[in-house]
Design an enzyme around this catalytic site. Structure first.
Site, mmCIF file in Angstrom:
data_model
loop_
_atom_site.group_PDB
_atom_site.id
_atom_site.type_symbol
_atom_site.label_atom_id
_atom_site.label_comp_id
_atom_site.label_asym_id
_atom_site.label_seq_id
_atom_site.Cartn_x
_atom_site.Cartn_y
_atom_site.Cartn_z
ATOM 1 N N GLY A 67 -0.528 9.258 -1.857
ATOM 2 C CA GLY A 67 0.741 9.149 -1.152
ATOM 3 C C GLY A 67 0.681 8.269 0.080
ATOM 4 N N GLY A 68 -0.294 7.351 0.113
ATOM 5 C CA GLY A 68 -0.328 6.354 1.179
ATOM 6 C C GLY A 68 -0.603 6.898 2.568
ATOM 7 C CB SER A 113 -3.022 6.265 -4.606
ATOM 8 O OG SER A 113 -2.322 5.266 -3.902
#
Length: 556
Positions: free
Chosen positions: A145-146, A231
């Protein structure tokens, strides 16, 4: 007529009451079905007794919302997580703790937690342990989720499927955005190492320390812990694998799409990070960290949202992260542990490179000339453009490589060449099935958003997008309801899930009936890559020349 009308009204009212009663009955039946196979179980951990649930259908114990540090609120904002005090009595741990403060950045990410809070440092445990079970392998999974969104309760990260195969699974929350990453000179002055930022990573570290001290109570082996993530979660794995503070806490690593290496969430210097924090406070009209700490959660969140920032950068803080990753790996100072790492075949649409222009040969060459004026011919040989279809494929490959593929490859390449430990590489290529609700579209990080305008048939996909592999890898297609899964999807999930489970158990993905997955060797110009698709198979790498070209660009 009046009598008939009154009777009709009475009957209609009775019908409404009946329907309401039926509806409530169905709702109660559904809720009951969720807990009909559960009974309470207790275990004693470092700080006291907790009570979770045992599922008699799956044989898995579930403990949700276990606190692993003090709530990072008030004076504890922008500080490393602090140790918990013991509690008296029994703490119920049957519901997911609140997720970290965040906006709706990547669409609906299907959280199962009840609300958001700065008080978010909770973790979840799934264990198959029986009465005398000991030394089960452990997986700790960090969500993506960055570093601005996500939480450990999302169904795609659910640990029950892997737990049923003999693994203790842990997901943990960690602070995000301004609450998790902002650095400032006043914050640096408060620490013994005179650095600041990276609080979300310190949260993850605290969760790993909790695992080391407590996982035996769940039948887990503190000396057999694999960390994994996708991610931003994968990037976190690369950082934890490089931090001297996590030494002895992790024994293998899995990275799905992302390494903390330029150009993907690479760290900045402490001076630059402190400057970022100072600029944020100045633009927000806040005079000091003391003033910011005194503000309400809502006010801080509004200041952050109004700033339009996408989080704050990772910091070379001199403590959690002493140097940038390429320096750490080149010096062989990373943890010498087995690594399984890879990425997806179409991480981001080619439009990200084309900047909205149509996929014509002319437009593509124009973009290449702008981005690589001194290497046009080289780029066109690596990412060719002889037709509009080839332009779409090459633009997608180039956009994906620049976004997250190169950084993941560099992590892979650094570890295999600076470690004697096995390194396994994959390329996930299964095309995603259609959405069940055609009025929604997939967002970048796994969420969905409502479609604007009438539903239209999307263009054919050219590969597997970012984040789409998570539910396959964790064996959780059945928990993700947005997509119309097919038998092929379940076949691919079975393969990937078994590879991942084997790696968590033995630090080797190979096992009975699975295609052989060879480890990469140091110095091999075409190291093997496992293609994960309907028919999975290992192949010699075909595209590493692209990454070697980008290496010259990003390692300057």
């Amino acid at each position: 007529c009046i009598i008939v009308s009154n009777c009709d009204n009475i009957n209609l009212l009775h019908m409404k009451k009946t329907l309401l009663s039926v509806g409530l009955g169905l709702l109660c039946s559904w809720a009951s079905a969720q807990s009909i196979n559960l009974f309470p179980v207790q275990t004693t951990i470092q700080h006291g007794v907790i009570e979770g649930n045992f599922d008699t259908k799956t044989g898995v114990q579930k403990y949700f919302g276990i606190p692993f540090a003090k709530p990072p609120v008030g004076e504890l904002r922008w500080k490393a997580p602090q140790p918990l005090a013991p509690w008296k009595g029994v703490k119920e741990t049957k519901k997911f703790g609140p997720r970290p403060m965040q906006g709706i950045v990547f669409g609906d990410m299907m959280s199962r937690s009840e609300g958001l809070s700065e008080d978010c440092l909770y973790l979840n445990v799934w264990t198959p342990a029986k009465r005398n079970t000991k030394n089960l392998p452990v997986l700790v999974y960090f969500y993506g989720g960055g570093n601005v969104a996500g939480d450990g309760s999302e169904p795609r990260y659910d640990g029950e499927s892997m737990s049923k195969k003999g693994v203790v699974v842990v997901t943990c929350n960690y602070r995000l955005n301004i609450f998790g990453n902002m650095a400032h000179s006043e914050l640096s002055a408060e620490t013994s190492y005179k650095g600041s930022g990276n609080y979300g990573y310190y949260d993850q570290l605290a969760a790993l320390q909790w695992v080391q001290k407590n996982i035996a109570a769940f039948g887990g082996d503190p000396n057999h812990v694999t960390i994994a993530g996708e991610s931003a979660g994968s990037i976190a794995v690369s950082y934890q694998m490089s931090s001297p503070l996590s030494k002895g806490l992790i024994h293998a690593a899995i990275g799905e799409s992302g390494g903390g290496i330029n150009p993907t969430m690479a760290p900045v210097s402490l001076a630059d990070a402190e400057k970022n924090g100072a600029e944020f406070l100045q633009k927000a009209g806040v005079k000091s960290i003391k003033e910011l700490r005194a503000m309400s959660t809502k006010d801080i969140f509004e200041l952050y949202q109004d700033s339009k920032r996408f989080g704050f950068p990772v910091v070379v803080d001199g403590n959690f992260l002493p140097k940038k990753l390429p320096e750490i790996f080149a010096s062989k100072e990373q943890h010498q542990i087995p690594l399984l790492v890879g990425w997806n075949s179409a991480e981001i649409p080619g439009g990200a490179f084309m900047q909205g222009k149509p996929y014509t040969v002319e437009n593509y060459i124009e973009r290449v000339k702008k981005e690589y004026p001194n290497d046009v011919d080289k780029v066109l040989s690596l990412y060719p453009a002889h037709s509009e279809k080839e332009v779409e494929l090459s633009a997608t490959a180039l956009a994906a490589d620049r976004f997250i593929v190169y950084s993941t490859w560099k992590w892979f390449d650094l570890h295999r060449n600076n470690s004697s430990q096995p390194v396994y590489r994959y390329l996930y290529s299964k095309l995603r099935p259609p959405l069940v609700d055609q009025n929604t579209v997939s967002a970048l990080a796994g969420g969905t958003v409502r479609r604007e305008g009438p539903a239209q048939t999307p263009p054919p996909a050219v590969g597997a997008p970012h984040a789409c592999e998570i539910e396959y890898a964790m064996g959780n297609l059945h928990l993700v309801k947005e997509y119309a899964w097919t038998s092929e999807d379940f076949k691919v999930s079975d393969t990937m899930f078994n590879y991942f489970t084997n790696f968590v158990k033995t630090f080797n993905p190979n096992g009975e009936k699975l295609p052989e997955w060879p480890a990469a060797k140091a110095g091999d110009a075409t190291p093997p890559v496992m293609i994960l698709d309907t028919n999975s198979k290992a192949e010699k790498a075909q595209n590493d020349a692209r990454y070697l070209f980008l290496d010259k660009e990003y390692m300057k």
